[in-house]
Structures are given as C-alpha cells and as structure tokens.
Design a protein around this motif. Sequence first.
Motif, short mmCIF file in Angstrom:
data_model
loop_
_atom_site.label_atom_id
_atom_site.label_comp_id
_atom_site.label_asym_id
_atom_site.label_seq_id
_atom_site.Cartn_x
_atom_site.Cartn_y
_atom_site.Cartn_z
N VAL A 155 42.48 49.16 38.12
CA VAL A 155 43.46 48.26 38.74
C VAL A 155 43.90 48.82 40.09
CG1 VAL A 155 45.82 47.38 38.57
CG2 VAL A 155 44.29 47.25 36.60
N ALA A 156 44.15 50.14 40.17
CA ALA A 156 44.57 50.75 41.43
C ALA A 156 43.50 50.57 42.50
CB ALA A 156 44.86 52.23 41.21
N ILE A 157 42.23 50.80 42.15
CA ILE A 157 41.13 50.65 43.10
C ILE A 157 41.01 49.20 43.54
CG2 ILE A 157 38.63 50.84 43.41
CD1 ILE A 157 38.70 53.15 41.37
N THR A 158 41.03 48.28 42.58
CA THR A 158 40.85 46.86 42.88
C THR A 158 41.99 46.32 43.73
OG1 THR A 158 39.66 46.60 40.79
CG2 THR A 158 40.41 44.59 41.87
N VAL A 159 43.23 46.71 43.42
CA VAL A 159 44.38 46.22 44.18
C VAL A 159 44.31 46.70 45.62
CG1 VAL A 159 46.90 46.32 44.40
CG2 VAL A 159 45.86 45.93 42.18
N PHE A 160 43.86 47.94 45.84
CA PHE A 160 43.68 48.44 47.21
C PHE A 160 42.71 47.54 47.99
CE2 PHE A 160 40.74 51.00 49.89
CZ PHE A 160 41.60 51.25 50.95
N LEU A 161 41.56 47.25 47.38
CA LEU A 161 40.57 46.40 48.02
C LEU A 161 41.10 44.99 48.21
CD1 LEU A 161 37.51 47.66 45.95
CD2 LEU A 161 38.00 48.22 48.33
N LEU A 162 41.88 44.53 47.24
CA LEU A 162 42.42 43.17 47.31
C LEU A 162 43.47 43.03 48.40
CD1 LEU A 162 42.75 40.31 46.25
CD2 LEU A 162 44.26 41.21 44.47
N VAL A 163 44.35 44.01 48.52
CA VAL A 163 45.37 43.97 49.57
C VAL A 163 44.71 43.92 50.95
CG1 VAL A 163 47.21 45.29 50.71
CG2 VAL A 163 47.19 45.06 48.22
N MET A 164 43.64 44.71 51.12
CA MET A 164 42.89 44.65 52.38
C MET A 164 42.37 43.25 52.63
SD MET A 164 40.64 48.07 52.93
CE MET A 164 39.68 47.92 51.45
N ALA A 165 41.75 42.66 51.61
CA ALA A 165 41.14 41.33 51.77
C ALA A 165 42.20 40.27 52.06
CB ALA A 165 40.36 40.97 50.50
N ALA A 166 43.33 40.35 51.33
CA ALA A 166 44.36 39.32 51.47
C ALA A 166 45.07 39.37 52.82
CB ALA A 166 45.38 39.49 50.34
N LEU A 167 45.17 40.56 53.41
CA LEU A 167 45.94 40.71 54.65
C LEU A 167 45.08 40.87 55.90
CD1 LEU A 167 48.83 43.06 53.45
CD2 LEU A 167 48.76 40.55 53.53
N MET A 168 43.75 40.88 55.74
CA MET A 168 42.89 41.12 56.88
C MET A 168 42.94 39.98 57.91
SD MET A 168 41.10 43.83 57.61
CE MET A 168 40.54 44.58 56.10
N ILE A 169 43.01 38.74 57.44
CA ILE A 169 43.09 37.61 58.37
C ILE A 169 44.41 37.64 59.14
CG2 ILE A 169 43.14 35.09 58.57
CD1 ILE A 169 41.24 34.98 56.17
N PRO A 170 45.57 37.79 58.46
CA PRO A 170 46.82 37.96 59.23
C PRO A 170 46.76 39.15 60.17
CG PRO A 170 47.32 37.47 56.94
CD PRO A 170 45.83 37.69 57.01
N GLY A 171 46.13 40.25 59.73
CA GLY A 171 46.00 41.41 60.59
C GLY A 171 45.23 41.11 61.86
N GLY A 172 44.16 40.32 61.73
CA GLY A 172 43.39 39.92 62.91
C GLY A 172 44.20 39.06 63.86
#
Length: 467
Positions: A47-64
């Motif tokens: 869960v810790a690994i997946t949530v890290f990857l998920l947070v990146m995916a979910a916020l990458m578009i706003p980050g751009g």
Amino acid sequence: MQTAAKRRVLAALALAQFICSFAGSNMNVMINDISKDLDTTVQGVQVAITVFLLVMAALMIPGGKLTERYGRKRCFLAGLVVYAVGALLSAAAPGLGVLILGNSILEGVGTALLIPPVYILATLLYTEVTSRARAFGVIMALGGVGAAAGPLIGGLITSAISWRAAFVFQALVIAVIVFLSRRMSDPLPRDPGASFDVFGAVLSAVGLVLVVMGILAADNNIWLMLGLLALGALVLAWFFHSIRAKEAAGGDPLLRRDMFRNRTSNLGLVTQNIQWLMLMGSSFTAATYLQVVRGYDAIQTGVIFTAATLGLLITSLAAERMAKRRSQRLLITSGFVAGVAGIVVLIVMAYAFKSAWAFVPGLLLIGLGLGVMLTPSVNVVQSSFPEEQQGEISGLSRSVSNLGSSFGTAIAGTILVSGLTKGAYAAAMSTLALMGFVGLIAATRLPREPVTAPVQAPPRTTPQPRT
C-alpha cells in the motif's frame, strides 16, 4: 545556453528522474525488514509503495500546469525541498502511518512538482530531434536505472546499514541536485496570471485514487472493490464533463480536450503507461516472491535485479544512435516483444529451477526491452505538441506513466499477495504479459516516420526587456 551549462542542467534533470524512479522500486527489497521493524504486513508495504506512485500520477497534471504560473525552475526546486522533507521523515518513521505520510504523500507531492519541469526543460533546451533524443535518452536511462537498480542499491544499503538509511541516501541525492541547479535558468518567462483549475485538479486526483484503491481492495472484499471502481469512474466522468463545460464557457480547464486529439500522442501515452506497468509490476512481483516465498534477503534479491539494470543501461544509453538508424515505431515494438518475452521466461524459469539465478535471463530481457522503448515513447509524445503546450503534455505524460506504475504494483501485487505461491506468482506475471501484448498492439499502430515537432508558437507572455 552554453554547452557546459546545458550539461549541468541535464545532469540535474537526469538525477531528479533517477531518484524519483529509485523511490518507486527500492522498497521492493525492504519488504521483510520494513514489515518486521514497523510491525506491519507485506500488504501494508505494498500500500505504501502503491500510494506513492498513485500520488505522483494524481498530481502530475496539476504539477505541469503550475509551471506556467510559477515557472519551471521554481516548481522544480520546490518539489526537491518537499521531497527531501518526506525522505527524512520516512527515515525516522516509527510506524507505517508516518512512513506513508513521508514516503507516499510528501515524496509523491514533491515528485509531482519536480518531474514535469524535467521534461519541459529538456524539450525547450534541445530543439533538434536528434539532440532531444540524446537528452531524453540520458534522462530516461537514469530513470530506468533508478527503477531497475533500486532493488540493488536499496538492498546494499539495507543490508549494510538499515532500510532507513535508504531514505537518507535519497535526501543526499536531492542536495546534489539542488547544487547542480543553482545556475539553472528558465527558457520561458512565467505567467503569474495563468489560471489554475482547482476543481478539476481535485476531481482528477480523487477519481484516480478511488480507482487504484479499488484494485488494492480486490483481495479483501469484492463488493468494496466494485464500489470503489464504480465511484472512481463516476468522479472521472465528472472531471471530463467539467473540462467540457469550462471550455464551452471560454475558461482554461486543468487539461484541454485537444490534448487527446493527436492520434500519435495518444498511442504514445498508451505505450508509456504499459511500459511502466510492466517494469514496476514485474519488479514488485519478482522481488516479493524471492523474499517471502524463496526466503532471500534484501542484498541477494537486489543482486539478482542487476540483470534488469544492465539491460536498461545498454539500450537506454544507445538511444541517440538507435534513433538515427531505426524508426521510433520499430524501437517501441521491439521493446515490447523483448519485455513480454522476458516475463514469459521469468514464469518458466521460476517453475523449472529453484535457484534465484534462474530469474536473471528474464530480468535481462525486460531491461533490454524497456531501455529500447522508454526514450522513443517519450519523444513521440513530447514532440507532438508545440512549445506553449509543453507544460500540459509533460504533466499528462508523466501522470500516465506513473499511473502505469501504480497499476502495475496494484494489479500484480494484489494477485500475488492473495496467495504468495507459485500459482499466484504465475498469475501476476501472466497478467503483466497480457498487458504488454496490448502495448505491442498500440505500438504497431504508430506512424512509420519519426514524429517531428510542430512549429513552435510564441510564448503567451510578453518578453521582459533587457536590463
């Protein structure tokens, strides 16, 4: 920008991609150590690994999108600081909850801020197809090596010191990147008046989180899984409806629909997603199986993964030379063929031999295949859009790739941890091979000729007068 300055910037960008990819895979060999130290389970670490990857995916578009308002360099440095704080907090974590806060949340947010500028700056600084392929080759090589060598480096640090030291290592690398970035300049002026679709950002993030959490719930409660998946789909549908409504009203949504009207880019995004799904899914599955079922420790598991690292290095560093001689479509299709073959070999060899060295041929093939196709897939997508849209497409591209990493760890990991047997291992790997075949089909539909960047539009802001 002079050549020496460009090299320093490229080194900083490549190291940033390295450490973010490293963070997504190094914990795979720490599963036993972390679960014992923090009194948790294999599923808790997953869960810790997946949530890290998920947070990146979910916020990458706003980050751009934020790079337009605040500038690429400022977002890059802010992301580095947030990431470093998360790494140090993870190193001192007394329990799984704090580890998730530091590693999964703060490092994920930091990555979402710093990664879009990496690809925007590389695209703006290197305008020729060949030079851009070289830059992307270096960045993707270190990104791939970070993901593939994460188990080895993490295993070495864990065995020699502690799993906590691996997070201190990440903070030290961040300090080096900040030092290399001290003279970095932003090729385009920032636009303080650029709008930011907060509502769209929330909807997209919540929708993606619900979908991935639904996958993670599959081995606990089938009805909970279906409910989360359905709710996630509804939220994402609401997100796309809000995009349509905002465009109709003349506003500036988080992600414009015309980003999905380029057929070549869409196919490239599919290949990116599945590449990272295969890499992270196979890495988590093989590492967990070797430790939990076969009983190997962190360093032994990490050494086995050197084969994947070697394969990635060989083909990624040859990206420029291959881009001159072969079409991007041929490189991507060849990569998928090698990657799928590697997964099949991993399944067969695990059944035929008890030695961990039986995993080496399959991991080598996966590394070679992914190294061949990572760079051309990124180049296909980034080069399909003009300069003024690089913020959006970079965020979308990285979001799709990290979503693939989340899916790989969530899907393959959920199948594996449900049984932790040879049968579960084979089922998880077979699912990854099937997804690789889907990526191969998408790659065959790419155009034969190399993608060339369209004519660049002028920046939307007025250039500042010289002083």
